[in-house]
Design a protein around this motif. Structure first.
Motif, PDB file in Angstrom:
ATOM      1  N   LYS B  13       0.669  -1.161  -0.243  1.00 18.11           N
ATOM      2  CA  LYS B  13       0.022   0.031   0.035  1.00 18.11           C
ATOM      3  C   LYS B  13       0.608   1.012  -0.294  1.00 18.11           C
ATOM      4  CE  LYS B  13      -2.277   2.804   3.921  1.00 18.11           C
ATOM      5  NZ  LYS B  13      -3.401   3.352   2.973  1.00 18.11           N
ATOM      6  N   VAL B  14       0.267   1.742  -1.030  1.00 21.16           N
ATOM      7  CA  VAL B  14       1.068   4.002  -0.435  1.00 21.16           C
ATOM      8  C   VAL B  14       0.723   3.961   0.598  1.00 21.16           C
ATOM      9  CG1 VAL B  14       1.048   5.513  -1.477  1.00 21.16           C
ATOM     10  CG2 VAL B  14       1.314   3.847  -2.774  1.00 21.16           C
ATOM     11  N   ASP B  15       1.623   4.339   1.545  1.00 17.94           N
ATOM     12  CA  ASP B  15       1.427   5.250   2.603  1.00 17.94           C
ATOM     13  C   ASP B  15       0.449   6.383   2.768  1.00 17.94           C
ATOM     14  OD1 ASP B  15       1.404   6.344   5.051  1.00 17.94           O
ATOM     15  OD2 ASP B  15       3.543   4.847   5.706  1.00 17.94           O
ATOM     16  N   ASP B  16      -0.148   6.509   3.246  1.00 13.77           N
ATOM     17  CA  ASP B  16      -1.288   8.230   3.138  1.00 13.77           C
ATOM     18  C   ASP B  16      -0.373   9.141   3.462  1.00 13.77           C
ATOM     19  OD1 ASP B  16      -3.322   6.693   2.714  1.00 13.77           O
ATOM     20  OD2 ASP B  16      -4.412   6.939   4.897  1.00 13.77           O
ATOM     21  N   ALA B  17       0.791   9.458   4.382  1.00 14.29           N
ATOM     22  CA  ALA B  17       1.833  10.291   4.212  1.00 14.29           C
ATOM     23  C   ALA B  17       2.678  10.453   3.049  1.00 14.29           C
ATOM     24  CB  ALA B  17       2.795  10.697   5.461  1.00 14.29           C
TER      25      ALA B  17
END
Lengths: 286, 388
Positions: B13-17
């Motif tokens: 997953k691409v981290d939200d940050a």
């Protein structure tokens, strides 16, 4: 992820007829743990020993192997043994709304198990399939050593399913799918089968003028041969026609390919079948 | 259905940050970092920052980081560079369990006159350093040995390998795509000359990678053209992705401890409970040092694709070393190299966790997987024997 039809998924998630029949009339086993899939098929006949009243299976394998086994048992119930023997692997695949081509070997495994079961019941020689390494009498020469497949079996599948490329043969039988060492031999078998089929239905014109012959050679190369080479990433170019000698040069993947000798033989066979018996094909470097 | 994603060695997953960090660099701050104007210059500053962040995670100098498009490009660049640098050395050493990014390249190079040695592994997936010592010679241009295996998580003793390589003056490359962000690395005290990493395995987007190139190591670029990356990798910078990779590396550095405590704890519990509940199972590489997030577990008499499809019905995403999922017909080259018995080579499943994995998700796998294995063994002609 494989693009399985809803019917494949349904038969995989809810397989019909899993189990065994303790007093089965016929049992057929194909495949092995090492091969990655195996099927054990049980058949129960009616009191007159004519029709199949029950069929059950046990399968080790992927989703489509389990679905194909389930489909097979559903299809053969109520059939006579001869009718059941007429079930082709394509019909098993069709019953499931189709299988991805890479998974066609699952349907072939179902058909094989059925043939083995019936042959054992009838007491005749076993059909030429895998070399199981058992005490079974096997005919034919092993072509694919990794999966123990014989030439007779491969030729049958090639003919029944009208396979044209070694890749298709791998998808349908697994042959050539491991070490790949037998791929040239598979190509030979394809050429042989195509040759045999053509002899059954000769399309060859009786007499040809030189001009017509040259046109015909070009047509066959364009319409019959090059499209087949393209599917393997290869190609060829017609360099010259001198009498009965057709000079070609291989291009793309065919150029420098270790099995281009076989490909040249295949081209020659095609031209002999469709144009004239006396044609020879020469590979030239250009 | 909410997914339970346990396939982080495939992608993450691409981290939200991370996404927030890269977001402005598409529609607003889209300047070319090579431009002379302020608008490009401000992007250049962010790229410098990203380079420093990647370097910090590796314990390297920022000048030693070259941004690429992916792990595969980094691997290809490193190996081809070494062969160009040493035109008279015609020998490459790698391992039988490498990722295809290295293995396919090396096998292709044999057609161009290179001699390739593929080192064996033992049943637990470990290298024999004596075999390496015997193989490396004055003709060896490069030794490419992965840091950690993507399928089993087995970690190789990279510094011991590097010591042996250096004795003969060859270059040493490691595909560290699975290791970066999961175990601590320090290039300042390492024998590694070149190291490949990939963004999407550590919560950055797909399509960005990096090559660590030790200062002073001779190098030839794979892509030539403009002067980007100090002429070591031409092509306009993928600015947003580079900035994302920088942020992802910063976050990975902060969560290294969590990876090796909380994540490892969940992985250990998962494998312990599955092994307790399910008979006739084994951990691939169980006897070796492994990544904290990976478990590859083999179940006898069942086939991996069937397991994955049934897990998928429950929302659980895992992967297998099985032939049938890939379209190839043999079990994975890694499991074959380890000599995993054929009774279970086709039935191997890999779970790879991340810092986003929760205890509830692990509970779900422990609840759902055992009945799936039992059901497939009931269908399998070999498994039925076992159930009796």
């Amino acid at each position: 992820m494989w693009d399985y039809t809803d019917k494949v998924k349904e038969h995989f998630l809810n397989p019909r007829n899993v189990g065994d029949i303790p007093d089965a009339d016929a049992v057929g086993e194909v495949g092995s743990l090492a091969c990655g899939d195996a099927l054990k098929l049980f058949i129960k006949l009616d009191d007159n020993k004519e029709r199949i009243v029950d069929a059950k299976f046990q399968t080790f394998g992927c989703g489509s192997a389990i679905a194909s086994s389930s489909a097979l048992t559903e299809m053969i119930k109520g059939k006579t043994l001869d009718e059941a023997l007429g079930v082709t692997n394509q019909e098993i695949a069709d019953f499931l709304g189709g299988l991805p081509e890479e998974k066609m070997h699952c349907s072939v495994m179902g058909q094989e198990a059925l043939e083995v079961a019936i042959a054992k019941y009838r007491g005749g020689p076993l059909p030429v399939h895998h070399d199981h390494g058992h005490d079974q009498e096997q005919e034919g020469e092993i072509v694919c050593k990794c999966f123990g497949l014989t030439d007779g079996f491969l030729k049958k599948v090639i003919a029944q399913n009208r396979l044209h490329t070694a890749e298709q043969v791998t998808h349908f039988t697994k042959a050539g799918g491991a070490c790949g060492g037998c791929i040239p031999k598979i190509k030979e078998l394809i050429a042989e089968v195509l040759g045999e089929q053509k002899q059954d239905a000769p399309k060859k014109p009786e007499k040809l003028t030189n001009l017509r012959k040259m046109q015909l050679i070009q047509e066959v190369l364009e319409n019959e041969i090059r499209p087949q080479l393209w599917t393997d990433g290869g190609d060829l170019e017609l360099i010259d026609i001198a009498g009965t000698v057709v000079q070609i040069a291989f291009r793309k993947a065919c150029a420098g390919c270790a099995s281009s000798g076989y490909t040249a033989k295949f081209v020659e066979q095609k031209l002999r079948d469709l144009v004239s018996d006396d044609i020879t094909v020469e590979e030239v470097a250009q | 259905m909410k997914e339970i994603y346990l396939d982080n060695n495939a992608t993450s997953k691409v981290d939200d940050a991370v996404f927030e960090e890269m977001r402005p660099y598409f529609c607003n701050l889209y300047g070319n970092p090579s431009s002379m104007h302020f608008f490009g210059g401000q992007v250049q500053k962010k790229i410098d920052e990203a380079r420093s962040r990647v370097a910090a995670l590796l314990g390297a100098d920022p000048a030693e980081i070259i941004f690429t498009a992916c792990g595969t490009e980094s691997d290809n660049t490193a190996i081809r560079s070494a062969l160009e640098v040493f035109p008279n050395r015609r020998h490459i050493i790698t391992t039988r369990v490498e990722h295809p990014a290295v293995l396919t390249l090396c096998r292709n190079l044999t057609k161009h006159g290179y001699r390739v040695t593929e080192l064996n592994v033992d049943g637990a997936g470990r290298l024999d350093l004596e075999e390496l010592r015997k193989a490396v010679d004055e003709d060896t241009a490069i030794v490419s040995v992965m840091y950690a295996n993507n399928e089993t998580g087995v970690v190789f003793p990279i510094e011991e390998v590097g010591q042996i390589v250096k004795e003969k003056g060859a270059l040493f490359h490691t595909d560290a795509v699975q290791a970066v962000g999961k175990i601590p690395l320090n290039m300042a005290a390492s024998t590694i000359d070149m190291l490949a990493l990939s963004g999407h395995k550590l919560h950055a987007p797909k399509g960005i990678g990096a090559l660590y190139l030790r200062k002073g190591v001779p190098f030839r670029p794979f892509m030539v053209g403009g002067h980007q990356e100090k002429s070591r990798r031409a092509g306009t910078e993928a600015t947003a992705s580079i900035i994302a990779l920088g942020k992802a590396c910063e976050l990975a550095g902060q969560s290294l401890e969590e990876e090796n405590t909380r994540v490892k704890g969940m992985r250990d519990r998962l494998e312990r409970e599955l092994m307790t509940i399910i008979p006739a199972a084994r951990i691939n590489g169980g006897g070796a040092e492994r990544l904290p997030n990976t478990v590859s577990i083999a179940f006898e008499f069942v086939e991996g694709e069937a397991i994955l499809l049934l897990l998928s019905e429950k929302g659980i995403c895992a992967s297998s070393g099985s032939a049938c999922t890939s379209g190839s017909l043999e079990p994975s080259h890694v499991l074959r190299a380890m000599g995993v018995p054929f009774t279970c080579a086709h039935g191997s499943i890999r779970f790879s966790l991340s810092r986003f994995t929760t205890d509830d998700e692990i509970d779900a796998v422990i609840r759902e997987l055992p009945p799936i294995i039992h059901r497939l063994r009931e269908i399998s002609p070999f498994g039925r024997e076992l159930l009796k």
